[in-house]
Design a protein around this motif. Structure first.
Motif, short mmCIF file in Angstrom:
data_model
loop_
_atom_site.label_atom_id
_atom_site.label_comp_id
_atom_site.label_asym_id
_atom_site.label_seq_id
_atom_site.Cartn_x
_atom_site.Cartn_y
_atom_site.Cartn_z
N VAL A 7 87.48 91.31 -19.00
CA VAL A 7 86.22 91.25 -18.28
C VAL A 7 85.58 89.89 -18.48
CG1 VAL A 7 83.89 92.20 -18.05
CG2 VAL A 7 85.83 93.73 -18.46
N ILE A 8 85.33 89.20 -17.38
CA ILE A 8 84.58 87.94 -17.40
C ILE A 8 83.36 88.14 -16.52
CG2 ILE A 8 84.61 85.48 -16.87
CD1 ILE A 8 87.62 85.51 -17.28
N TYR A 9 82.19 88.09 -17.12
CA TYR A 9 80.96 88.34 -16.37
C TYR A 9 80.64 87.21 -15.40
CZ TYR A 9 79.98 92.30 -19.42
OH TYR A 9 80.06 93.49 -20.09
N ILE B 108 73.62 82.51 -13.92
CA ILE B 108 72.51 81.71 -14.43
C ILE B 108 72.97 80.29 -14.74
CG2 ILE B 108 70.86 81.46 -16.33
CD1 ILE B 108 70.91 84.52 -16.54
N SER B 109 72.15 79.32 -14.36
CA SER B 109 72.40 77.91 -14.68
C SER B 109 71.23 77.37 -15.49
CB SER B 109 72.54 77.09 -13.39
OG SER B 109 71.31 77.08 -12.69
N VAL C 241 70.79 88.47 -20.68
CA VAL C 241 71.43 87.92 -19.48
C VAL C 241 71.81 86.45 -19.67
CG1 VAL C 241 70.35 89.57 -17.92
CG2 VAL C 241 69.25 87.35 -18.31
N ILE C 242 71.02 85.72 -20.44
CA ILE C 242 71.37 84.32 -20.70
C ILE C 242 72.67 84.23 -21.50
CG2 ILE C 242 70.68 82.26 -21.99
CD1 ILE C 242 67.85 82.69 -21.03
N LYS C 243 72.83 85.14 -22.46
CA LYS C 243 74.05 85.14 -23.29
C LYS C 243 75.28 85.57 -22.50
CE LYS C 243 71.66 86.08 -27.66
NZ LYS C 243 71.37 87.10 -28.69
N TYR D 203 80.86 81.70 -18.27
CA TYR D 203 81.85 82.14 -17.28
C TYR D 203 82.98 81.11 -17.15
CZ TYR D 203 83.85 82.69 -12.60
OH TYR D 203 84.71 82.80 -11.55
N GLN D 204 82.63 79.84 -17.03
CA GLN D 204 83.62 78.78 -16.88
C GLN D 204 84.54 78.69 -18.11
OE1 GLN D 204 80.86 75.58 -16.17
NE2 GLN D 204 81.12 75.67 -13.95
#
Length: 245
Positions: free
Chosen positions: A11-13, A17-18, A220-222, A229-230
């Protein structure tokens, strides 16, 4: 459903967010002129979004104290506006699609995501970044964002869906995921009275409301930052390449 071994899955969320979004969310200032408690919805007005639940819940709330702002458009807009008139609700506003809906979220006291089907729910992540408390359906991928009674409130959909709220352009999904036991279930909508009680609970408990929004912001930031993601995606491709050497 597809009988794939869990050991084969990674799983990759989503990278939602940037750093730019984080910086800009801090600069957004709420419009303090509105005296009412603003319940917000942002999204398409289609079958799978269950917007009728949030409209009906306004019939259980004092419309002199609460108002519902709906941002978005879709094939069910006319029917939902008709439903609002039938319930004689005076504090529901349909804004249609807005170019910068994200910045509009700053004016919400709470955001409701009453989805019947929701693979993830990026709008939840965007609202969380502005520390808006969330009430959402306990279905599909939403629970991968919100922990019930820790970073928000999630409610089980329990009611059948009226035919009038099923669009031909976006048919009712065949299944949704029961997140408690990972079974596939018949799609249902939220109980509007239960939803109104959850809204009143946050309205009457500001400290809990603030705790939920702070915890969801941190979470959500974490989990959903584009850099995370990258890096995770690069790591998986790197493992595959190494296995081929």
């Amino acid at each position: 459903k597809f009988n794939i071994k869990k050991s084969k899955l990674v799983v990759i969320y989503n990278g939602v967010i940037s750093d730019f979004m984080i910086q800009n969310s801090k600069a957004l200032v709420k419009d303090s002129l509105n005296k009412k408690y603003v319940i917000g919805y942002v999204g398409r007005l289609e079958t799978n979004k269950g917007v009728q639940s949030i409209i009906e819940c306004m019939s259980y709330l004092d419309n002199d104290k609460f108002e519902l702002q709906i941002i978005g458009d879709g094939n069910l807009r006319t029917e939902l506006e008709k439903y609002t008139d039938e319930l004689n609700l005076k504090s529901v506003t349909f804004h249609g699609r807005k170019k910068d809906a994200w910045s509009e979220m700053k004016n919400f006291d709470v955001m409701v995501v009453p989805s019947i089907r929701e693979p993830l729910g990026n709008v939840i992540i965007e609202a969380a970044l502005q520390k808006v408390p969330i009430i959402a359906s306990k279905v599909d991928g939403i629970v991968e964002i919100i922990e019930d009674q820790i970073s928000g409130i999630t409610l089980n959909p329990t009611l059948d869906i009226e035919d009038r709220f099923i669009s031909n352009s976006v048919p009712l999904p065949e299944y949704v995921v029961d997140v408690k036991n990972e079974k596939l279930l018949k799609p249902m909508q939220l109980d509007s009275q239960e939803l109104s009680e959850a809204i009143l609970y946050l309205y009457d408990n500001k400290s809990i409301e603030n705790t939920y929004s702070e915890k969801l912001y941190d979470s959500v930031i974490k989990k959903f930052h584009i850099h995370k993601y990258q890096n995770a995606l690069f790591h998986e491709y790197e493992k595959v390449l190494r296995s081929l050497l």
